[in-house]
Every structure is written in structure tokens, then in C-alpha cells.
Design an enzyme around this catalytic site. Structure first.
Site, mmCIF file in Angstrom:
data_model
loop_
_atom_site.group_PDB
_atom_site.id
_atom_site.type_symbol
_atom_site.label_atom_id
_atom_site.label_comp_id
_atom_site.label_asym_id
_atom_site.label_seq_id
_atom_site.Cartn_x
_atom_site.Cartn_y
_atom_site.Cartn_z
ATOM 1 C CE LYS A 1 6.892 -10.750 1.400
ATOM 2 N NZ LYS A 1 7.567 -9.511 0.641
ATOM 3 N NE ARG A 2 -1.391 -5.692 6.326
ATOM 4 C CZ ARG A 2 -2.005 -4.520 6.969
ATOM 5 N NH1 ARG A 2 -1.177 -3.715 7.789
ATOM 6 N NH2 ARG A 2 -3.256 -4.374 6.818
ATOM 7 C CE LYS B 1 12.662 -3.452 6.916
ATOM 8 N NZ LYS B 1 11.078 -3.282 7.485
ATOM 9 C CG HIS C 1 5.003 4.695 -1.107
ATOM 10 N ND1 HIS C 1 6.273 4.342 -0.609
ATOM 11 C CD2 HIS C 1 5.001 6.238 -0.687
ATOM 12 C CE1 HIS C 1 6.912 5.444 0.253
ATOM 13 N NE2 HIS C 1 5.963 6.505 0.107
ATOM 14 C CB THR D 1 11.620 -2.275 2.855
ATOM 15 O OG1 THR D 1 10.158 -2.288 3.463
ATOM 16 C CG2 THR D 1 11.643 -0.933 2.269
ATOM 17 C CE LYS E 1 2.526 -6.891 0.729
ATOM 18 N NZ LYS E 1 3.742 -6.204 0.508
HETATM 19 N N1 CRA Z 1 2.624 -1.341 0.889
HETATM 20 C C1 CRA Z 1 4.665 -0.782 -1.295
HETATM 21 O O1 CRA Z 1 3.627 -1.845 -1.647
HETATM 22 C C2 CRA Z 1 7.077 -0.361 -0.564
HETATM 23 C C3 CRA Z 1 6.529 0.596 0.521
HETATM 24 C C4 CRA Z 1 7.462 1.616 0.868
HETATM 25 C C5 CRA Z 1 4.188 0.140 -0.116
HETATM 26 C C6 CRA Z 1 5.975 -1.416 -0.854
HETATM 27 O O2 CRA Z 1 6.396 -2.301 -1.966
HETATM 28 O O3 CRA Z 1 8.263 -0.944 -0.227
HETATM 29 O O4 CRA Z 1 5.151 1.116 0.203
HETATM 30 N N2 CRA Z 1 3.017 0.905 -0.831
HETATM 31 O O5 CRA Z 1 7.770 2.233 -0.341
HETATM 32 C C7 CRA Z 1 2.170 1.720 -0.162
HETATM 33 O O6 CRA Z 1 1.845 1.489 1.211
HETATM 34 C C8 CRA Z 1 0.354 3.068 -0.391
HETATM 35 O O7 CRA Z 1 1.226 2.347 -0.870
HETATM 36 C C9 CRA Z 1 3.482 -0.742 1.049
HETATM 37 O O8 CRA Z 1 4.137 -0.705 2.000
#
Ligand code: CRA
Length: 825
Positions: free
Chosen positions: A558-559, A670, A366, A666, A564
Site C-alpha cells: 500500500k502507499r 483484494k 475518502h 481496499t 498505515k
Molecule cells: N488514500 C483512503 O485513505 C480508501 C480510499 C478509497 C483513501 C482509503 O482508506 O480506501 O481513499 N483516501 O476510498 C483518499 O484518497 C483523499 O482521500 C486513499 O486512497
């Protein structure tokens, strides 16, 4: 007896009468309340139990069918599940939302207030945890037999409060008032060991074998939550483990008379599932985190082996019965734990055990961010999991022999691919372990999967090209459209003449034939306006900030993370502010800039960005000269529930990460599903969203991943942008002037200095392109017909991004599992 009273007794009736009766029964027999004295929470609990009763029948039935048919089962291993509130989604999936609403009305109850009462289980940080929750729902909807395994954290992701503009973290005591959705399973309980040493012994055949003598043991107890699919009878299981002291250990202490020692060890054991770790912390080399990972992985693998022995039988066929998906590297220890169980507890030899293991696991990556790639120090491993370290060495030895054979004399490659990082402190590389132990590896969007092959796992992709796949993420339209945005959902259903789009999201495409329908355009705008009004009302009450629903709602939720680039957004806000102050408002449209998101408690820069947003908001919102044009608002405590308020109300979705950094995203999906247009870079799933909705319906700006990398390789000099772009310089200088910090010229220096001198995520390089793109956004918004058409086409063409599609791809290409529809019992 009438048929409805039969339903009342069986607790499964779907009629209004049955729901009313059961609700009152549950209120009385479970909450111990009469209607007259019930608190809002009592009412919610009664509604939840009434809904759960209807799930249980389907659940027991599914479990029975899966057991007798020996169905191949997907086990999803994830350290996080960001579930969000259950009640509204379960009602939708049961197909009884309207009936329940009417039943409530007849009892004189406010249905929406009851739904609102639910406190969400926040057992995840962000995208990765929410993806796991969407996947669980889609697995059931797609009728794939599945078990989700994870940790029942007593405290989920912290609640965020804003005090004096700063983020303040509050513990999330989500279990305080009880959790009606889970069923404790005290008998499903496994021992988990830590520490100690390994010893050799002679088995009954005279063979020398190794076994582990842990120094202490704890227990993991199962808590089950049923996950229902939309419009199916299939219910899958989410099984979360809670850590408890093991009895035998306590007895030992009692025997020696150490009562307090025994109590202390109990407390210590229970800390293992106490709290979710926030990600994005600069350093999470925490021993407790490794203990958590091993804890849930060990319970889950033991549970699978138990299930297998109880149903199918011989362990040789384990990989035919189960396929295990590793959600990132957090559960990668499962590879080693399965080896240990097969070798040490079940007497298989290495070749047999490795063959089963290799065919059992699949791994999803991820992130490419180096700081997020997990490694654990060998010393810590040795202390906590000595037997596992032995096994890792042996897996590594055999694996590196294979590499040496394939790439003669290439020791540099061997060094890079090793499961152990050498040179400096020796560390175990969890990502390498996950790749070596899996039959399939995938990224989460096309661009990301390509980068995974070309960069992070280049050596592995050269060795095993057939192992690498892409499965682009998706989100569930039940929660993010039907539940979050009932007005839009009704309008879509009316326009298409059916609601089949809810299960087959590609059918949204039928909206395209109505793209120029003026009546629909008007309704579409009315739906958006109503959602904006709702959000404005909520914001007023939560923050005291007034938002004008007629203005463009420009949302970034988002976080908080530098990659970002929330600060890029802030620079645009400051630019708008200055332009208006200088009387240059001719090309602007009135905007509400809305932010939401949490920063990891130890991530200083991210917290400073939150402070800066609130500081800018204070100045802008109190300046009557600009108030007709702009407002800035920070929505506190962004979580699933608050997300459901934001997505329907957004006109513009900010997806502005530096290209190459956001694996997928994601939230982008949404927002788009709810008719927001995206301003974004060619990053993660933005690339595919843009392809799907059409380049003319997407606001693109910024460097490509390739160009960004090139520029960094040849030497990126942010100060040159700062010096040469007078508007950029003046925006940054305005922050440093102290205008937003009551004269304090130093407060935001860490942020601005970093931008001018280092700017690791190339904010300054993309600043100009972003501003220009925002002007085209404003221009488009001034033409309501055009904007509405673009919004409609975004929704019509977003069908690919349903998590149902993602699950079908995993099922077909990765898991090789077929749907197993359950008939009504
Ligand atoms: N932080 C990615 O950064 C992705 C999600 C789900 C992340 C996002 O771009 O949409 O995973 N990666 O695939 C992550 O958690 C450990 O890595 C995220 O949520």
C-alpha cells in the site's frame, strides 16, 4: 463465403479463426509488420486492437441506445483513475480469454508474454484512483449508464526504483509507445478560462447580469476509452481531457508578431494536463493543481450540458438526466461551475440554477486526515477564478443565513460551517462546498461514515441528517480474482460447479459446504503454493532476493504513510530477528516479509521507512544464522500490475493502521479474496471484513478508534511504553545502534525519535498487542488444515466486497438510477 470469413471482415467475430485473422490484419495494417519481424510490442498492439475492435461494436451500440432512450446517466467525476492494464480484463469481460490463448498458440505466440507487454495507465495515486477504476468496471457490469470524467495526464504516478535502499522517482512516460485503448475526439473540445475579471452588463431584457472576462483561455480535448462490463453488452465511456492551447489565443499572438510568445503560451497551456500530483505531499498549495481541477470540471460540465441540450432539451430537467458523483473534493468546483454555466451562459435565475445544482451532485468523502482536507487560499481563487469566488460568496451568504435561522445566535457554528475559513489567511473549504452543493454525502466504510457524521461534518449532519449515507467500498473480482489468480478461479469454478460467482460474488458462499473437504484443502494449498512460486521467481529476477515458497508470505502492500504504520511491521521483523539470534525460535514459523508501495516524493518520513526496510533486509538476508527463518523483501514499483502478482501469493495481509485513520482500505479486500488471512486493527473496512469472514478467521489486535482517541485526549506518552517494555526498547535501540546503517547512528533518528517522543499514530501503544497477535498467526500457520479452512472461509464469505455490490447500493440509495441492459446488436 464461410461465416468465419464474414466475421473477419466485420472485425467482430469471436471464433478462434476470426481472432487469428484479425490479429494478423491488425499487425499488418496498423503496425505495418509481418509476423516474422514483429517486436513484442507490435504483437501486443495487434492483440489490443483486435480486442478493441470487439469492444467498439458494443460501445457504439450502447451509446445509441442510451441516447434514444434518454437513459438517466451517472457521471463520475474523479481526478484519478488507476486503471491498470486493459488487455487481460477486456478479454475476460468479452469471454474470449481461452479462445484468444488458443489463437495465439496456433500462431506460435506466447499469450502471457503479450499480456505482460502492456504498460499500465497509472493515472492515480492509490486507493481512491483504483476505486474509481473498479467502479467504472462495475457500472458497466451492473448495466448502469455512466460516463467517467477525468484528466488524461501525460505522466501518471511516477515509477519507483530503489537505489541504495532509497526510493528514486522516474517519470512515467506511459504514452510513449502509443495507447491503443483510447480514441481521440478532436471535435469534442471545450474552452476553459482563467484569470481576468468579472463585469456587469445589461442583457437583452434589460436585466443587469454579471459575466466573466478571463485573461486567457485553453481548450480541453476529449480522449475516450471504452469500459466493458463482464458478460454484458454494456459499454460505458471513460472520457479524459487533455489540455491544449486555444487557437484564438495563438492567433492573437501571431497578429502582434510574437511567434515565440505564441509557442510559449501553447506549452504553458499544455502543462495543465501534464502530470498527476502525488498525494500525501505535506503541502500541495500548487496553483497548477487548482488549474487542473477547474480544467477537467469545466470541460465535463460543459460536455454534460451539450449532451443534455442535444438529447433531452431544456436545462430544467438536467438533474433528472444526470447525477454527478464527486470522488472526494478534487472535483468540488463542479458545483460552482454548473452554477456559472446555468446563470451566465444559459440565463437561468439563481433559484432555478441552485435547485438544479443541488439535485445534481453527490459527494464521497475518502479521508478524515486533516492534512488531506483541501482548502485553497482566497487570494489564489481571486486571481485564477474571480467569477467562481463571487459565486462561492453568494452560495455561502445564502447558506449561512439558513444556518443562522436554524441555530439562533450560534455564531461559533456559523463560523465552523462557513465555506470560507476566516482568521489567518482566508481559505475556501472545499469539503464544506461539496456538502452544501450535494444532495447526498457518503463515507466509504461503516466506521468511517459514522466518524464523518460524528466529527468532520458534525454540524452538517445536525442540519441535514438525511443527506448522510454509508457505502462501503468494493473491488472488482474480474481483475483481482479471475485475471490475477486464474488457478484459484478455476478451482472455485470446479468446486462450485459453475462460474456464476464471477458476476454474483455472494455465490462464493457455496464454498462453505466444502470447508472440510480434504481433497479441496490439498488443491487449495497447491494453488497458493504455485502463486508463491511465481512471485518468488519474479522477485528473484527483479531484486535478486530469494524467497522460500514454503515459508509464510507476510505482505504489506500500500502507499507508505505513517498512519498505515509500516514501521510497526518493521519493529516486529526486528523482534523476530533478535529472537532468532538469541536462540528463541521455538514459536516462530519461517516467514518472508514482503513490502510494496510508493512514498510521496516530498514525504520524508515515508521515504525513510522504505530505506529502513531495505536496510533491515540487507542485514537479515545476509545473516546465515537466521536465513532458514526469515527473509525481508521490498518489491519495487508497486502498481496494479505488480499488485496482481502479490495478492494471489500472500498468506497474511497486513492491515495495521491506527484505528480511525484508514477510511476504508481496499487492498484488505483484494488479499482476502485471494485467500490471505488478515492481521488487522478495527479500522476502515477491516471491521466489516472481520464481521463477514468471522472473528475466528481474522487476526485482530490493537486499540479501537474510541480508545485511541481517549488516550490521545488524556495525554499519550509513548516514551513510557519505550521505557517499560524491554523488547520494544531493544528493537528501537537496535535501529539506533547503526547495525542497519553501516554504523551510522543518526540515519534513522528522525523516525525513532518521532516514535519515542510524539508517535502520532500510536505505534508504541499497539506494539505489544501486535507481537502477541503475530504469535497466534504463527501458531495457526503450523496447523495447515486449520489455516486452509480459514483461508477458504475468507474467500467464501468475501462476496459483499465486490464493487458490484457497492455500485448497486449507490444506484439504489444515492443515484436513483436503474440498470439499462443493452441487447446484442
Ligand atoms: N488514500 C483512503 O485513505 C480508501 C480510499 C478509497 C483513501 C482509503 O482508506 O480506501 O481513499 N483516501 O476510498 C483518499 O484518497 C483523499 O482521500 C486513499 O486512497
Amino acid at each position: 463465403m464461410s461465416s468465419s470469413s464474414t466475421h473477419e471482415r466485420t472485425r467482430t467475430g469471436m471464433s478462434k479463426t476470426a481472432l487469428k485473422q484479425d490479429f494478423l490484419d491488425n499487425l499488418f495494417y496498423i503496425q505495418g509488420r509481418f509476423r516474422e519481424v514483429a517486436t513484442p510490442h507490435d504483437l501486443y498492439m495487434a492483440a489490443a486492437f483486435t480486442t478493441r475492435d470487439r469492444l467498439l461494436k458494443r460501445w457504439v451500440n450502447s451509446a445509441q441506445v442510451f441516447k434514444t432512450s434518454h437513459a438517466r446517466t451517472v457521471c463520475y467525476l474523479s481526478a484519478e483513475y488507476l486503471l491498470g492494464p486493459h488487455l487481460a480484463c477486456n478479454l475476460v469481460n468479452l469471454g474470449i480469454t481461452d479462445t484468444a490463448r488458443q489463437a495465439g498458440a496456433e500462431l506460435g505466440l506466447n499469450f502471457d508474454a503479450i499480456v505482460e507487454e502492456e504498460e499500465e495507465p497509472g493515472l492515480g495515486n492509490g486507493g481512491l484512483g483504483r476505486l474509481a477504476a473498479c467502479f467504472m468496471e462495475s457500472l458497466s457490469t451492473c448495466q448502469v449508464p455512466a460516463i467517467g470524467y477525468g484528466i488524461r495526464y501525460e505522466f501518471g504516478i511516477f515509477d519507483q526504483a530503489i537505489e541504495d535502499g532509497w526510493q528514486v522517482e522516474k517519470t512515467d512516460n506511459w504514452l510513449r509507445n502509443g495507447n491503443p485503448w483510447e480514441i481521440p475526439r478532436p471535435k469534442i473540445c471545450f474552452p476553459v478560462g482563467y484569470g481576468g475579471h468579472t463585469e456587469s452588463y445589461r442583457d437583452e431584457h434589460g436585466q443587469m447580469r454579471l459575466r466573466w472576462q478571463p485573461a486567457f483561455m485553453i481548450n480541453g480535448m476529449a480522449y475516450d476509452t471504452p469500459i466493458l462490463g463482464y458478460g454484458t453488452e454494456n459499454v460505458n465511456l471513460l472520457r479524459l481531457w487533455k489540455a491544449e492551447a486555444s487557437e484564438s489565443f495563438n492567433f492573437q499572438a501571431f497578429n502582434t508578431g510574437d511567434y515565440y510568445g505564441a509557442v510559449y503560451s501553447k506549452i504553458e497551456a499544455e502543462t495543465i494536463s501534464k502530470v498527476l500530483y502525488p498525494n500525501d505531499e505535506p503541502e500541495i498549495g500548487k496553483e497548477l493543481r487548482l488549474k487542473q481541477q477547474y480544467f477537467f470540471v469545466s470541460c465535463s460540465m460543459q460536455d454534460m450540458i451539450r449532451l443534455h441540450l442535444n438529447t433531452v432539451g431544456p436545462l430544467e430537467s438536467f438533474a433528472e438526466k444526470f447525477v454527478v458523483q464527486l470522488n472526494d473534493t478534487h472535483p468540488a468546483l463542479a458545483v460552482v461551475e454548473l452554477m456559472r454555466l446555468l446563470l451566465d451562459d444559459h440565463g437561468l435565475n439563481w433559484e432555478q440554477a441552485w435547485d438544479i445544482t443541488r439535485h445534481t451532485f453527490c459527494y464521497t468523502n475518502h479521508t478524515l486526515l486533516p492534512e488531506a482536507l483541501e482548502t485553497w487560499s482566497v487570494a489564489l481563487f481571486e486571481r485564477l477564478l474571480p467569477r467562481h469566488l463571487d459565486l462561492i460568496y453568494e452560495i455561502n451568504r445564502r447558506f449561512l443565513d439558513e444556518v443562522r435561522m436554524r441555530f439562533l445566535g450560534d455564531e461559533a457554528r456559523v463560523w465552523r460551517m462557513s465555506l470560507i475559513a476566516e482568521g489567518g489567511e482566508r481559505r475556501v473549504r472545499m469539503a464544506n462546498l461539496a456538502v452544501v452543493g450535494s444532495q447526498a454525502v457518503n463515507g466509504v466504510a461503516e466506521l468511517h461514515s459514522a466518524l464523518v457524521k460524528a466529527t468532520l461534518f458534525k454540524d452538517f449532519a445536525e442540519l441535514w441528517p438525511e443527506r448522510f449515507h454509508n457505502v462501503t467500498n468494493g473491488v472488482t473480482p474480474r481483475r483481482f480474482m479471475v485475471v490475477a489468480n486464474p488457478r484459484l478461479s478455476r478451482l472455485i469454478t470446479q468446486t462450485c460447479g459453475h462460474d456464476a460467482w464471477i458476476r454474483d460474488l455472494e455465490r462464493l458462499r457455496e464454498l462453505e459446504t466444502h470447508q472440510d473437504d480434504a481433497g479441496l484443502h490439498a488443491d487449495w494449498r497447491a494453488v497458493k503454493l504455485a502463486a508463491k512460486q511465481d512471485l518468488a521467481t519474479w522477485m528473484q529476477q527483479a531484486t535478486g532476493i530469494h524467497l522460500d515458497p514454503a515459508s509464510l508470505f507476510d505482505v504489506q502492500a500500500k502507499r507508505f504513510h505513517e498512519y498505515k504504520r509500516q514501521h510497526l511491521n518493521i519493529l516486529h521483523i526486528i523482534r523476530c530477528y533478535q529472537r532468532i539470534k538469541q536462540g528463541e525460535s521455538q514459536n516462530l514459523v519461517p516467514r518472508a516479509f514482503i513490502f510494496g508501495g510508493k512514498a510521496a516524493p516530498g514525504y520524508f518520513m515515508a521515504k525513510l521507512m522504505i530505506k529502513l526496510i531495505n536496510a533491515v533486509a540487507e542485514v537479515v538476508n545476509n545473516d546465515p544464522q537466521v536465513n532458514g527463518w526469515m527473509r525481508v523483501a521490498f518489491l519495487p514499483n508497486f502498481n496494479v500490475k505488480n499488485g496482481q502478482r502479490l495478492y494471489p501469493a500472500a498468506d497474511l495481509s497486513e492491515q495495521i493502521s491506527l484505528a480511525g485513520k484508514e477510511a476504508s482500505g481496499t487492498g484488505n479486500m483484494k488479499f482476502s479474496m485471494n485467500g490471505a488471512l488478515t492481521i488487522g486493527t478495527l479500522d476502515g473496512a477491516n471491521v466489516e471484513i472481520r464481521e463477514a469472514v468471522g472473528a475466528e478467521n481474522f487476526f485482530l489486535f490493537g486499540l479501537t478508534a474510541e480508545a485511541a482517541l481517549q488516550q490521545q485526549l488524556t495525554g499519550y506518552r509513548p516514551w513510557e511504553y519505550y521505557q517499560s517494555d524491554i523488547e520494544l526498547k531493544s528493537d528501537i535501540d537496535l535501529i539506533n545502534s547503526g547495525l542497519f546503517s553501516h554504523g551510522d547512528t543518526q540515519l534513522f533518528r528522525p523516525l525513532t525519535d518521532n516514535l519515542v517522543n510524539h508517535d502520532p499514530f500510536m505505534v508504541l501503544a499497539d506494539y505489544r498487542a501486535y507481537l502477541e497477535c503475530q504469535q497466534t498467526v504463527s501458531a495457526a500457520y503450523q496447523d495447515p488444515e486449520r489455516w486452509t479452512r480459514m483461508s477458504l472461509l475468507n474467500v467464501a464469505r468475501i462476496g459483499r466486497f465486490s464493487s458490484d455490490r457497492a455500485i448497486r447500493e449507490y444506484a439504489e440509495h444515492i443515484w436513483k438510477v436503474t440498470p439499462n441492459p443493452i441487447e446484442a446488436a
